[in-house]
Each structure stands twice: as C-alpha cells, then as structure tokens.
Design a protein around this motif. Structure first.
Motif, PDB file in Angstrom:
ATOM      1  N   VAL A   2     -49.870 -44.066  12.575  1.00  0.00           N
ATOM      2  CA  VAL A   2     -50.996 -43.732  12.845  1.00  0.00           C
ATOM      3  C   VAL A   2     -51.952 -43.349  11.851  1.00  0.00           C
ATOM      4  O   VAL A   2     -53.093 -43.695  12.017  1.00  0.00           O
ATOM      5  CB  VAL A   2     -50.703 -41.967  13.454  1.00  0.00           C
ATOM      6  CG1 VAL A   2     -51.972 -41.391  13.847  1.00  0.00           C
ATOM      7  CG2 VAL A   2     -49.691 -42.046  14.657  1.00  0.00           C
ATOM      8  N   ARG A   3     -51.663 -42.995  10.377  1.00  0.00           N
ATOM      9  CA  ARG A   3     -52.224 -42.954   9.320  1.00  0.00           C
ATOM     10  C   ARG A   3     -53.041 -44.269   9.283  1.00  0.00           C
ATOM     11  O   ARG A   3     -53.996 -44.386   8.806  1.00  0.00           O
ATOM     12  CB  ARG A   3     -51.571 -42.472   8.064  1.00  0.00           C
ATOM     13  CG  ARG A   3     -51.465 -40.952   8.391  1.00  0.00           C
ATOM     14  CD  ARG A   3     -50.769 -40.509   6.811  1.00  0.00           C
ATOM     15  NE  ARG A   3     -49.473 -41.038   6.715  1.00  0.00           N
ATOM     16  CZ  ARG A   3     -48.364 -40.170   7.164  1.00  0.00           C
ATOM     17  NH1 ARG A   3     -48.527 -38.997   7.699  1.00  0.00           N
ATOM     18  NH2 ARG A   3     -47.515 -40.543   6.734  1.00  0.00           N
ATOM     19  N   ARG A   4     -52.286 -45.518   8.996  1.00  0.00           N
ATOM     20  CA  ARG A   4     -52.720 -46.667   9.007  1.00  0.00           C
ATOM     21  C   ARG A   4     -53.839 -47.168   9.811  1.00  0.00           C
ATOM     22  O   ARG A   4     -54.970 -47.630   9.633  1.00  0.00           O
ATOM     23  CB  ARG A   4     -51.751 -48.017   9.032  1.00  0.00           C
ATOM     24  CG  ARG A   4     -52.201 -49.143   8.388  1.00  0.00           C
ATOM     25  CD  ARG A   4     -51.140 -50.138   8.516  1.00  0.00           C
ATOM     26  NE  ARG A   4     -51.666 -51.305   7.858  1.00  0.00           N
ATOM     27  CZ  ARG A   4     -51.763 -52.325   8.840  1.00  0.00           C
ATOM     28  NH1 ARG A   4     -51.725 -52.224  10.107  1.00  0.00           N
ATOM     29  NH2 ARG A   4     -52.453 -53.630   8.356  1.00  0.00           N
ATOM     30  N   ARG A   5     -53.664 -46.758  11.280  1.00  0.00           N
ATOM     31  CA  ARG A   5     -54.613 -47.324  12.244  1.00  0.00           C
ATOM     32  C   ARG A   5     -55.764 -46.426  12.242  1.00  0.00           C
ATOM     33  O   ARG A   5     -56.900 -46.934  12.147  1.00  0.00           O
ATOM     34  CB  ARG A   5     -53.923 -46.734  13.594  1.00  0.00           C
ATOM     35  CG  ARG A   5     -54.817 -46.856  14.776  1.00  0.00           C
ATOM     36  CD  ARG A   5     -55.170 -48.188  15.379  1.00  0.00           C
ATOM     37  NE  ARG A   5     -53.710 -48.892  15.741  1.00  0.00           N
ATOM     38  CZ  ARG A   5     -53.220 -48.959  16.911  1.00  0.00           C
ATOM     39  NH1 ARG A   5     -53.770 -48.097  17.830  1.00  0.00           N
ATOM     40  NH2 ARG A   5     -52.137 -49.391  17.179  1.00  0.00           N
ATOM     41  N   VAL A   6     -55.684 -45.261  11.603  1.00  0.00           N
ATOM     42  CA  VAL A   6     -57.059 -44.341  11.432  1.00  0.00           C
ATOM     43  C   VAL A   6     -57.702 -44.688  10.528  1.00  0.00           C
ATOM     44  O   VAL A   6     -59.106 -44.847  10.428  1.00  0.00           O
ATOM     45  CB  VAL A   6     -56.532 -42.641  11.279  1.00  0.00           C
ATOM     46  CG1 VAL A   6     -57.770 -41.950  10.882  1.00  0.00           C
ATOM     47  CG2 VAL A   6     -55.954 -42.137  12.718  1.00  0.00           C
ATOM     48  N   GLN A   7     -56.970 -45.100   9.410  1.00  0.00           N
ATOM     49  CA  GLN A   7     -57.667 -45.528   8.028  1.00  0.00           C
ATOM     50  C   GLN A   7     -58.378 -46.872   8.275  1.00  0.00           C
ATOM     51  O   GLN A   7     -59.726 -46.933   7.857  1.00  0.00           O
ATOM     52  CB  GLN A   7     -56.524 -45.703   6.632  1.00  0.00           C
ATOM     53  CG  GLN A   7     -57.312 -45.977   5.482  1.00  0.00           C
ATOM     54  CD  GLN A   7     -58.227 -44.966   5.087  1.00  0.00           C
ATOM     55  OE1 GLN A   7     -57.987 -44.058   4.941  1.00  0.00           O
ATOM     56  NE2 GLN A   7     -59.654 -45.709   4.803  1.00  0.00           N
TER      57      GLN A   7
END
Length: 525
Positions: free
Chosen positions: A487-492
């Motif tokens: 999720v963090r990678r997608r958002v970044q």
C-alpha cells in the motif's frame, strides 16, 4: 440494460453511488447533520438546521472545476473561429488557392489573426471578472478586434494594396463573430454565478472569533459558501457560528460525506497556538482538499483581501505556469484519445461481451463504487470477470493467484486488462482520466484493515482524477494489495505522479502500458 449490470448492496443510510452527482440542499444537509454525534436530541435538531450559505444545487469539486476550465474552452473556440475566418478570406482573395497564394497576399490576414488572439488574451477578457460590466467586457473585445484589424489593414496597404477591402471585410467578420461568441460566454458565466457553480465551498475548522469574523464578512460579500464548522472542543463550542452549523470535530471532517464538495478547508484558530496549528495541519494533511490558515487581520481592507484570495479566480487563469491549463490539456487529451479509442475498440467490446455472456451466467458488465477526484464516490464500469454470485463490490477480499471466484474468460480478461475497457465511459464522462492513480474500491481492505488507514498520505492520490493506467501500473504496482508495504509503495508512486504530471508524461505512460502489462507474468490481476 438491467440484465447487463452487476450491482452491489449498500447500507440503507448511504446515498446511492450511481445517484445524480447533484444533491439538493436538504439532502446534503441531512448528510452533514448525520455526522454530528451529540446525543439524540441535538442530532435531531441538527438535521433540521440550514446554514445561511446553503446553495440550491450541490456540485462536487470536480464538477465546479470543470466549469472553471471553461475559460480555456472559450479561448479555444475563439481561436478556431478566427483561424477559420482567416483561412476562408485568404483562400477567397487568391485565384490560385490558398497554397498557391503569394506570401504578400496572406501575411496581412495571418499577422492580423495572431495580433487579435494575443490582444484578446492580453486584455484579460477570459478572466470574466465578477466586477466587470458587460459593456466593458464587450468594449475590450471590440478594441482587440479593431486593433488587430488596423494592423492587418496597414500591412495590406504596404504589401498588397488591392487586398485592403478584403482585409476590412475580414476584420468586420471577426468583430461580428467574436461579439456574438462573447455574448454567449458572458451569459453562460453569469448563469454559473447565479446558481453557485463558480462559488467556492469552504469549511472552517475552529469555532473561534476568527471564524465569526470570517463568516460575518462572507455573509456580506456572498462570493463564497461556508458549508459548516468543525471544532475539536465540542464540549464548549456553540451549535452554530453566525448561523453556520457546527458539524462535529476534526475526526468527523476526515470521514465526512461533505468533503467531495469542499474546495478549501480554512483553519480559523489563533496562529500563535503553534502546537495546535501543527497538529491540525498534520491531521488534515491526509485529505485531498486544500488547507489554508487564516491569519486574523486587523484592518477591514486586509480581511477583505484574505477573503478575496479564497473567492478569487472563479474561472481558470490563462497565465503560465498554471495548473488549470494542465488540467485543461489533460481533459482535452482524454476526450480526443479516449473518444478515438472507444470508436476503434467497438469490435473488441462486442467480442468480449459475447465471451463473458457465453462463459458464465450473469450480467456482462460489473460496476463498483470507487474513490475519485477529491474523495468523490464514482461508479466504475468493468467487464465481469468473476462468477456473478461471488462478485465482491467492496473488495473486502482481494484477488489472489488461482482465485476460485474468477471465471475462465475472466482470467484472460484480467491478465490482458481487457476487463478495464468499459472505463472509457468514465473517462468521457469526466469522472476518470486515461492516466492517473488507479481508483480503489471504497472500503478496500489489506488483510483485515481498510487500506486507506495504513498510509497517512493515502488521500493525496485523490488530488487528481483516477486513471485507467498510471505511473504505479507501469512500475509494477497493480492489482491487489496484500501488505501494508505494498500500500505504501502504491501511494508513493501515485503521489510521485500527481507531483510530476504533464501532457508528455501521460503520452509516454499510455505508450508503454500495453507492452508492460502484457510482458508482466508476476503481478496478480
């Protein structure tokens, strides 16, 4: 059509996802009042309250932003009209046709057209200032046309005296056409101002004296709407501030159904309380809405200047650099390329629809409520790829490898992303873009936790329209998200795109999407 659609169930108290995008004042006031948790008696009173700024028709931020971009559409139509008249007149005066005309014969028309379009932009007519009277606006249009005509006539006298009469006719036609067009533009803008389409919506955080002054001044000006007040100190805050209802605390604002309709969040707290300001900015930073700190000015003219800044530019500026120009270019890109794709892919639509129908019982199309621009709820269309009885409209269980819910045809459609093609309809409607962060289902979970709660900046990806493809998709982050790290990678990646978005980046992403998706044998889709 009903047999072709797969729908989802929803709580009785939630608005329909595919309901009209506009709500009447009573409807949204009920939503607003529903968020106030002060006991049954106060909640009942809140539902009946109406603030002094309630508009007749509620338009979300995306719809109002589309109206703001009208300045670019008006200028483009003016440009096309002037170019058409120029080509027509230049062709008429040349016996051998436009291509065979000598340079001296066409230069007066061409230079005159360039001067005219530059004069229209430079005069500020596309700003449609609220305080500018119609006669002044039309005077500027006339002066621009007359000035450009004078330049063209002088060039004709110097280069081709025989064409002076034709250039005068060209100048007169430009004046008549532009005069008519700008009468229409001014009437259209006047109508938008009358129904509130161009009136910014704000909510105020802090039931303070600063908020009282802001609302009092706004009531006198009537050029912005204050939809509600939120305050963490509910125990000692009033039920309303200058007639504007207090709708809850800051946490209520973070999840409020009103946020897609909000253009600005105004912090009306004492700037000297730095720790409180920092805390509020940190908490509200998770929203896609713009946050402004109101510094209480002492002089009346300073207060008016602060309000003017909030209410300024009901129509997009034509200056550079301009984020609204980028939004206009992106919308034009979506309409042209998306329209051509929809027409060209009609045979593919027909074949895929037949395959879905023959493969398993159930509707051909599947629809799902997802987050759009500014947290707006939109209905996204797809070809159905799961068994109808196992369809998961809320993505509470994300897709895994060898998922038993996916049909045989659905597995092929998901592997090739053909199931996403109906989203071209969303693109042409303006709810989505060809390129942008992928729209996630509302309430989508990663594990047992709602994905939006795993990353503080999650809502930043909603500061631009969602897309059929995007930066994250071509960088390998697509499909379901099974861990917080994913999720963090997608958002970044999505936030990186929002900050870097440009016309040429979008073209490059579209160009590499198909080979990247077809060459990926790892991602589960």
């Amino acid at each position: 059509m009903a047999a072709m659609l797969s729908t989802q169930t929803r709580p009785d108290d939630a608005p329909a996802a595919d309901a009209p995008a506009t709500l009447d004042a009573a409807g949204l006031q009920a939503l607003a009042s529903g968020a106030v948790a002060r006991g049954a008696g106060k909640a009942s009173d809140a539902r009946a309250r109406r603030g002094p700024f309630r508009p007749e028709v509620w338009l979300n931020a995306r719809q109002r932003h589309a109206s703001r971009l009208a300045a670019h559409w008006f200028r483009a139509i003016d440009g096309l009209a002037v170019i058409a008249l120029t080509l027509l007149c230049a062709a008429v005066v040349s016996p051998s046709g436009l291509l065979g005309a000598p340079l001296s014969a066409i230069m007066p028309f061409v230079i005159g057209a360039v001067v005219l379009l530059a004069a229209l932009k430079g005069s500020g007519v596309y700003g449609f200032s609220r305080n500018r009277r119609l006669v002044v606006h039309m005077g500027l249009v006339s002066a621009s046309a007359a000035g450009a005509g004078l330049v063209a006539v002088l060039l004709a006298v110097l280069l081709a005296p025989a064409l002076t009469g034709a250039v005068l006719v060209w100048s007169g036609l430009n004046l008549i056409v532009l005069y008519g067009l700008h009468m229409v533009w001014c009437e259209r803008v006047r109508g938008w101002r009358a129904d509130g389409t161009l009136t910014p919506n704000v909510v105020v955080v802090g039931a303070t004296k600063h908020a009282e002054k802001l609302i009092r001044e706004a009531l006198q000006r009537r050029d912005l709407n204050v939809l509600g007040v939120f305050d963490d100190r509910l125990a000692r805050s009033p039920d309303s501030v200058e007639g504007v209802p207090v709708l809850g605390d800051t946490e209520a604002l973070l999840t409020h159904r009103m946020t897609p309709y909000v253009d600005h969040i105004v912090l009306a707290v004492d700037p000297a309380a730095r720790e409180r300001v920092r805390d509020l900015m940190r908490r509200l930073g998770g929203l896609p809405n713009e946050v402004t700190l109101l510094v209480d000015p002492k002089a009346a003219e300073d207060r008016n200047a602060a309000l003017e800044k909030l209410a300024r530019a009901p129509l997009a500026s034509l200056s550079n650099p301009d984020p609204d120009r980028a939004a206009f270019n992106k919308r034009l890109q979506d309409l042209i390329i998306g329209g051509l794709m929809l027409i060209g892919l009609m045979p593919v639509f027909a074949v895929v629809a037949l395959m879905v129908r023959l493969d398993s019982p159930g509707p051909i199309l599947f629809r799902q409520r997802r987050h759009g621009f500014n947290n707006e709820e939109i209905v996204v269309w797809k070809f159905r790829s799961m068994r109808h009885e196992a369809a998961d409209a809320t993505a509470s269980r994300q897709v895994t490898a060898d998922d038993d819910r996916i049909t045989r045809v659905g597995r092929f459609l998901r592997a090739t992303s053909l199931d996403e093609l109906p989203q071209l309809i969303n693109v042409l409607k303006g709810e989505m873009s060809l390129v942008g962060p992928r729209p996630h289902a509302i309430g989508m979970k990663t594990g047992q936790i709602e994905s939006a709660r795993l990353v503080a900046e999650y809502a930043h990806r909603h500061r631009i329209k969602p897309g059929m493809t995007g930066w994250a998709a071509i960088k390998g982050s697509r499909g379901p998200l099974h861990t917080a790290a994913e999720v963090r990678r997608r958002v970044q990646l999505d936030v990186d795109y929002v900050e870097r978005q440009s016309f040429w980046l979008d073209l490059w992403i579209m160009a590499v999407t198909v080979p990247v998706l077809l060459g990926d044998r790892v991602a589960v889709r």
